[in-house]
Write an enzyme that holds these catalytic residues in place. Structure first.
Site, PDB file in Angstrom:
ATOM      1  N   ASP A   1      -4.172  -6.369   5.447  1.00 34.02           N
ATOM      2  CA  ASP A   1      -5.121  -7.244   6.149  1.00 34.02           C
ATOM      3  C   ASP A   1      -5.060  -8.668   5.621  1.00 34.02           C
ATOM      4  O   ASP A   1      -5.375  -9.610   6.325  1.00 34.02           O
ATOM      5  CB  ASP A   1      -6.536  -6.690   5.999  1.00 34.02           C
ATOM      6  CG  ASP A   1      -6.703  -5.373   6.754  1.00 34.02           C
ATOM      7  OD1 ASP A   1      -6.126  -5.260   7.848  1.00 34.02           O
ATOM      8  OD2 ASP A   1      -7.381  -4.457   6.237  1.00 34.02           O
TER       9      ASP A   1
ATOM     10  N   ASN B   1       0.838  -1.198   0.000  1.00 32.97           N
ATOM     11  CA  ASN B   1       0.000   0.000   0.000  1.00 32.97           C
ATOM     12  C   ASN B   1       0.868   1.241   0.000  1.00 32.97           C
ATOM     13  O   ASN B   1       2.099   1.142  -0.018  1.00 32.97           O
ATOM     14  CB  ASN B   1      -0.962  -0.022   1.197  1.00 32.97           C
ATOM     15  CG  ASN B   1      -0.208  -0.102   2.503  1.00 32.97           C
ATOM     16  OD1 ASN B   1       0.515   0.816   2.867  1.00 32.97           O
ATOM     17  ND2 ASN B   1      -0.356  -1.223   3.217  1.00 32.97           N
TER      18      ASN B   1
END
Ligand code: CTP
Length: 427
Positions: free
Chosen positions: A301, A232
Site C-alpha cells: 500500500d 510481504n
C-alpha cells in the site's frame, strides 16, 4: 512387478488425479529424448492415466521396452505383426484395437522422420499405422518434436509442421536450449512435467476460449536503498495457479508478477515487475484490451517517499533512521473505474483478511466497485499449497471448500466463465 505409483498413490489420490480415467497411447519414435519418455510414462501413471506404450524400432535403440513396461505397468507393443490380444480382442489387429479406447495418442519424442511419415500418411510400422488408423474425431494426436536445431529449422520440417497442424495434429513444443549434440537452439523436447501439464490442460474444458485474461500476482518490493526494501510474504502461488487454470480454460493469459519463485504455467505470457508503480505501468495500459482482470497481487500500500541512492549506513549512530512513506496507486481500483465506463474487463479482487472475512470482503468489493471479490483468510495461507475461498458478489456469497490452490483456481475460473457468459447472453 511393482507398479510405480503403488507406494505413493492412495485410491483417494487416484480419484482426484488430473488424468484419472484417461487412457493414453504413448508412442516413442527414435531419438535421444526417449530417456525423457520414461519419466513421462511414470508421471502420466501418477496423474491417474492408463498408459499403453508403443515403440518404433528406432526408439528401441535408445530405451528398452522392459523399462517402459515397468513404468507403464503394461506390456509394450513394438510390431505391427504382434498377435497379442488388446483389451481382450484377439483379432490380431493391434493397429486398430490400440486406439479404440484411447483418449489420445501422444508421440513423445516425435522425430523429424516420424513427423514426415505422419504427414504423408505412411504406415509401415505399428506406431505410424495406429496414428493413421485412429478414430480422428475421438482420439486426438499430440506430438512432442525432438530433434537437432538444424533439422527443426529445415524448410522441409517446417513445411511438415504447418501441414500437420492443418491436419489437426497438436504440437507440444519443442523447447529451445542445450541439445544432446552439444548445439544450442530450438528443437529439444519439452520436459516430462511440461508435457504432463500440456496434456492435463488439453483435456480441460475451454469455457474461456477466445478471451483475454490479465492477472497480477506475488508481492511487490518497494526499495528503501540499493539493498533493502519493504515487501510481504505473498508467494504468488494462488495467482500462478489461477493463470494456469485460465490458460487451461482456453484464455490468452498475461501474468504480471512481483518477485516470486514459482514456475510460469505453460502458455502464459509473464511480465516481471518489482514495485507497485511498475505493476501499475504494466497493467493499466493493457487492461482495456482484456476481458477479465484478476488482481491477486499483494501490492504494497505504501512505498518510501524517497529512494536512498546509496546504502544507508549506521555510521556508529544509535538512532534508527525514519522513512516517510507515500501511497501507491490502487491498481485494481483504477482498472475497475475504467471498466465501469468501458464495460470490461470483468474485475475480480482478492481480500486477505485475518478475521470477519465475509464482512470485510463485502466492504472491500463495494469500495473498489468490482463485481466479484475473493476472500481468504491470510496470512495463514501465504506460501501454502492449499487454501479455502469465499466468492462475494453484489447479491450473495459462495464458499469454495479447502482444497489445493490449483483446484480452487479451476473452480474460480469456471465461476468467472459462467458469469461472463451470463452477462453476454442476451435476455
Ligand atoms: N490491490 C491493487 N493495488 C493496490 C492495492 C491492492 O491492485 N495498490 C488489489 C489487490 O491485488 C487485491 C485487492 O486490491 O485484489 C486488495 O485490496 P486492499 O484494499 O489492498 O486490501 P488490503 O490491503 O487487504 O486492505 P486493508 O489493509 O484495508 O485490509
Amino acid at each position: 512387478m511393482t507398479h510405480p505409483s503403488d507406494s505413493t498413490t492412495t485410491p483417494a489420490d487416484a480419484a482426484r488425479a488430473d488424468l484419472h480415467g484417461r487412457h493414453v497411447v504413448l508412442g516413442l519414435s527414435g531419438g535421444i529424448a526417449c530417456y525423457k519418455a520414461a519419466e513421462l510414462a511414470r508421471a502420466l501413471v501418477k496423474a491417474g492415466a492408463t498408459v499403453q506404450v508403443v515403440m518404433t524400432e528406432a526408439a528401441e535403440q535408445f530405451i528398452t521396452p522392459v523399462t517402459m513396461q515397468a513404468l507403464s505397468g503394461r506390456p509394450v507393443f513394438t510390431s505391427a505383426w504382434d498377435t497379442r490380444d488388446v483389451d481382450g480382442n484377439a483379432n490380431n489387429m493391434a493397429h486398430i484395437n490400440l486406439t479404440r479406447h484411447a483418449d489420445a495418442v501422444l508421440v513423445a519424442p516425435a522425430s523429424a522422420d516420424f513427423m514426415a511419415k505422419l504427414l504423408h500418411g505412411r504406415a509401415d510400422d505399428l506406431l505410424s499405422l495406429l496414428c493413421l488408423a485412429r478414430p480422428i474425431e475421438t482420439c486426438p494426436l499430440l506430438i512432442a518434436p525432438a530433434m537437432n536445431r538444424e533439422m527443426w529449422a529445415h524448410p522441409a520440417t517446417q513445411r511438415n509442421v504447418a501441414q500437420l497442424r492443418a491436419d489437426g495434429t497438436h504440437l507440444l513444443g519443442p523447447d529451445s536450449g542445450e541439445q544432446a549434440c552439444g548445439e544450442v537452439g530450438e528443437g529439444r523436447m519439452l520436459e516430462p512435467e511440461q508435457l504432463l501439464e500440456e496434456l492435463i490442460g488439453f483435456f480441460r474444458p475451454k469455457p474461456l476460449a477466445g478471451k483475454r485474461v490479465l492477472i497480477t500476482a506475488g508481492p511487490t518490493f518497494e526499495p528503501i536503498d540499493p539493498v533493502r526494501g519493504i515487501t510481504n510474504l505473498s508467494s504468488g502461488k494462488m495467482g500462478f495457479a489461477i493463470a494456469r487454470a485460465a490458460a487451461e480454460a482456453g484464455a490468452e493469459v498475461t501474468l504480471v508478477t512481483g518477485p516470486v519463485h514459482v514456475g510460469t504455467p505453460r502458455g502464459v505470457r509473464r511480465i516481471d515487475v518489482r514495485t507497485a508503480l511498475q505493476m501499475a505501468d504494466a497493467v493499466i495500459p493493457l487492461a482495456p484490451t482484456q476481458d477479465v482482470f484478476i488482481a491477486t497481487a499483494a501490492v504494497a500500500d505504501w512505498r518510501p517517499a524517497t529512494l536512498a541512492e546509496q546504502k544507508i549506513k549506521k555510521n556508529g549512530s544509535k538512532v534508527a533512521p525514519t522513512f516517510e512513506l507515500t501511497e501507491n496507486p490502487d491498481i485494481l481500483a483504477a482498472v475497475a473505474k475504467q471498466a465501469l465506463v468501458e464495460g470490461h474487463p470483468f474485475c475480480v479482487g482478492f481480500a486477505a483478511e485475518s478475521h470477519d472475512l465475509l464482512k470485510h470482503a463485502r466492504e472491500k468489493r463495494e469500495r473498489k466497485q468490482i463485481p466479484l471479490i475473493v476472500g481468504n483468510l491470510g496470512p495463514a495461507t501465504f506460501g501454502r499449497d492449499d487454501n479455502a475461498l469465499v466468492l462475494v458478489d453484489a447479491h450473495s456469497h459462495r464458499d469454495l471448500p479447502p482444497a489445493d490452490k490449483l483446484t480452487l483456481a479451476r473452480w474460480l475460473i469456471t465461476d468467472i466463465a459462467q458469469r461472463l457468459q451470463s452477462t453476454e447472453t442476451p435476455l
